[in-house]
Motif scaffolding. Sequence first.
Motif, PDB file in Angstrom:
ATOM      1  N   ILE A  49      11.257  -3.187  -5.331  1.00 53.44           N
ATOM      2  CA  ILE A  49      10.159  -2.498  -6.000  1.00 53.44           C
ATOM      3  C   ILE A  49      10.088  -1.059  -5.505  1.00 53.44           C
ATOM      4  N   GLY A  50       9.619  -0.140  -6.351  1.00 55.63           N
ATOM      5  CA  GLY A  50       9.469   1.255  -5.957  1.00 55.63           C
ATOM      6  C   GLY A  50       8.526   1.422  -4.785  1.00 55.63           C
ATOM      7  N   SER A  51       8.815   2.416  -3.918  1.00 54.54           N
ATOM      8  CA  SER A  51       8.024   2.617  -2.709  1.00 54.54           C
ATOM      9  C   SER A  51       7.912   4.111  -2.387  1.00 54.54           C
ATOM     10  N   TYR A  52       7.088   4.427  -1.401  1.00 51.17           N
ATOM     11  CA  TYR A  52       6.774   5.803  -1.014  1.00 51.17           C
ATOM     12  C   TYR A  52       6.270   6.595  -2.228  1.00 51.17           C
ATOM     13  N   GLY A  53       5.191   6.079  -2.832  1.00 53.20           N
ATOM     14  CA  GLY A  53       4.539   6.784  -3.923  1.00 53.20           C
ATOM     15  C   GLY A  53       3.590   7.849  -3.399  1.00 53.20           C
ATOM     16  N   THR A  54       3.083   8.649  -4.324  1.00 52.19           N
ATOM     17  CA  THR A  54       2.141   9.707  -3.974  1.00 52.19           C
ATOM     18  C   THR A  54       0.951   9.680  -4.911  1.00 52.19           C
ATOM     19  N   GLN A  55      -0.185  10.133  -4.429  1.00 50.75           N
ATOM     20  CA  GLN A  55      -1.389  10.170  -5.245  1.00 50.75           C
ATOM     21  C   GLN A  55      -1.222  11.240  -6.338  1.00 50.75           C
ATOM     22  N   THR A  56      -1.285  10.808  -7.583  1.00 43.10           N
ATOM     23  CA  THR A  56      -1.086  11.732  -8.707  1.00 43.10           C
ATOM     24  C   THR A  56      -2.286  11.808  -9.630  1.00 43.10           C
ATOM     25  N   LYS A  57      -3.275  10.951  -9.431  1.00 43.93           N
ATOM     26  CA  LYS A  57      -4.441  10.985 -10.309  1.00 43.93           C
ATOM     27  C   LYS A  57      -5.637  10.394  -9.587  1.00 43.93           C
ATOM     28  N   VAL A  58      -6.797  10.995  -9.804  1.00 45.99           N
ATOM     29  CA  VAL A  58      -8.063  10.412  -9.364  1.00 45.99           C
ATOM     30  C   VAL A  58      -8.930  10.275 -10.598  1.00 45.99           C
ATOM     31  N   GLU A  59      -9.352   9.056 -10.886  1.00 44.84           N
ATOM     32  CA  GLU A  59     -10.103   8.789 -12.116  1.00 44.84           C
ATOM     33  C   GLU A  59     -11.204   7.788 -11.820  1.00 44.84           C
ATOM     34  N   ASN A  60     -12.417   8.130 -12.215  1.00 43.32           N
ATOM     35  CA  ASN A  60     -13.579   7.256 -11.983  1.00 43.32           C
ATOM     36  C   ASN A  60     -13.689   6.844 -10.517  1.00 43.32           C
ATOM     37  N   GLY A  61     -13.390   7.788  -9.637  1.00 45.74           N
ATOM     38  CA  GLY A  61     -13.519   7.534  -8.209  1.00 45.74           C
ATOM     39  C   GLY A  61     -12.391   6.735  -7.598  1.00 45.74           C
ATOM     40  N   ASN A  99       7.040   7.371  -6.963  1.00 47.92           N
ATOM     41  CA  ASN A  99       7.659   6.874  -5.735  1.00 47.92           C
ATOM     42  C   ASN A  99       9.080   7.422  -5.581  1.00 47.92           C
ATOM     43  N   GLN A 100       9.510   7.595  -4.319  1.00 45.20           N
ATOM     44  CA  GLN A 100      10.806   8.234  -4.036  1.00 45.20           C
ATOM     45  C   GLN A 100      11.874   7.284  -3.529  1.00 45.20           C
ATOM     46  N   THR A 101      11.537   6.036  -3.271  1.00 47.05           N
ATOM     47  CA  THR A 101      12.534   5.062  -2.838  1.00 47.05           C
ATOM     48  C   THR A 101      12.312   3.748  -3.571  1.00 47.05           C
ATOM     49  N   VAL A 102      13.280   2.860  -3.440  1.00 51.49           N
ATOM     50  CA  VAL A 102      13.122   1.462  -3.846  1.00 51.49           C
ATOM     51  C   VAL A 102      13.186   0.618  -2.583  1.00 51.49           C
ATOM     52  N   ALA A 103      12.204  -0.244  -2.384  1.00 48.96           N
ATOM     53  CA  ALA A 103      12.132  -1.097  -1.201  1.00 48.96           C
ATOM     54  C   ALA A 103      12.556  -2.523  -1.547  1.00 48.96           C
ATOM     55  N   ARG A 104      13.150  -3.160  -0.560  1.00 50.93           N
ATOM     56  CA  ARG A 104      13.468  -4.592  -0.640  1.00 50.93           C
ATOM     57  C   ARG A 104      12.528  -5.291   0.332  1.00 50.93           C
ATOM     58  N   GLU A 121       0.832  -1.207   0.000  1.00 56.87           N
ATOM     59  CA  GLU A 121       0.000   0.000   0.000  1.00 56.87           C
ATOM     60  C   GLU A 121       0.866   1.256   0.000  1.00 56.87           C
ATOM     61  N   TYR A 122       0.545   2.199  -0.897  1.00 53.72           N
ATOM     62  CA  TYR A 122       1.243   3.479  -1.051  1.00 53.72           C
ATOM     63  C   TYR A 122       2.657   3.309  -1.594  1.00 53.72           C
ATOM     64  N   TYR A 123       2.901   2.278  -2.360  1.00 56.32           N
ATOM     65  CA  TYR A 123       4.228   2.059  -2.929  1.00 56.32           C
ATOM     66  C   TYR A 123       4.399   2.791  -4.258  1.00 56.32           C
ATOM     67  N   GLY A 124       3.363   2.841  -5.080  1.00 54.53           N
ATOM     68  CA  GLY A 124       3.470   3.510  -6.366  1.00 54.53           C
ATOM     69  C   GLY A 124       2.929   2.654  -7.484  1.00 54.53           C
ATOM     70  N   HIS A 125       3.638   2.654  -8.617  1.00 53.86           N
ATOM     71  CA  HIS A 125       3.115   2.016  -9.828  1.00 53.86           C
ATOM     72  C   HIS A 125       3.757   0.670 -10.139  1.00 53.86           C
TER      73      HIS A 125
END
Length: 404
Positions: free
Chosen positions: A154-166, A173-178, A133-137
Amino acid sequence: MEFEHAKMRFKYIIPLLLSVAVACTEDRDMPALKPVDSGSESGGGSGSGSEIEPTAEKEVIDYDLSVLDKPLTRDMILTSGTWLQNKSVMQSFALKGSYMYADQVAASGTTRRLNVTYKPITSNSGKSLMQLEYYGHGSNIVLEEASDGDYIWIGSYGTQTKVENGNEYYTNNQTVARVKFRETGKTSPILPQDCEDHFYIPGMRNIHPSIDWANRQIAFWCVGETNGYFYVYDLDEVLSVPKSIVTLAYSITRGGTNEAFPKETKTYNAVVHNLSAISPIARLTLAPTGVVGNGNNQGFELHAGRIYHYSGSGNNNDRVTPSTSMVTVFDFQGKTLARKQVMAVYDMDALEECGITDSGFMESEGIKIYDGTLYLGFATKKLETDGNASYRYVTILKYPLTKI
């Protein structure tokens, strides 16, 4: 697992036989991590360049990519016709014997999460699910097989960048997580702060990893304010960077319609391995006007001194025009060594004859090289002929490579 305070022994993957009805069988092995102690030239009109000369003496291999000129045949198909957890597109994959890991954005109402699925390559049965959850794409994932289990980078610490169809969607994301793979189902998603190891390049976002285990190098694709970049590091140096607490460079937005709290934007502190403490082997700049632009990254692979960039898009699922798919190869100085269109996805008649898609929809999603074979992933869609037609099916094509 604490990199600074522990020595771990990692096993090597033994070659495993892939038995696939529509594909040839072959062996692959990937060396895993070894114990770690604590503690611009442009070429070919690429618009990319490296500001740092590579210094490490590592194996460098070039392959003849004219194999991508070949039309589709059945023996190219590793798998097709299965899906992951829901209808959304596979973003990336990794192979493990007759099994695979793959990730996708989770279902409607939970699009802040990523599904990481472990499944048989050719079957819809026997799936295990880990939700992040909240990792990104999840645009590029790496599999590490360690003595204590499998880890996904995998990429982590993502941010909400789009709201579409609810639905809220998370990228940048700003980091890569292991992350150690464990089955969470849909009730116990793993948050970024639950993960012990994050790797951070200050000021970069949309950062994704690729690891060359044999050469012990790691690459990160990321984006700054304008340009895209490939950073290449010595893997053991990266693992030896001690953890520290940083304030992430960009604020993060979370919350909203399908979440338990209203939308809010704030800065976050994170425990990371801050890679500003070490110097990269190479840094390639991807300018917006370059051959691959600064984005349009559908996956990339670091392998034997080369970076394989994967791009392309599906058609309109209408069989009018073909899909496009492209592999571009860079050296560590940023020179474009090869650029090839994947002609197998261009032939819509052959795609239908082989049972992959009757609409020609083949969206490029994920690239890997194992033991001299190139694997290209696609999210495949079919015409609306049955109840499952809206699924993006998993398709992986394979190409034995010849050294040049």
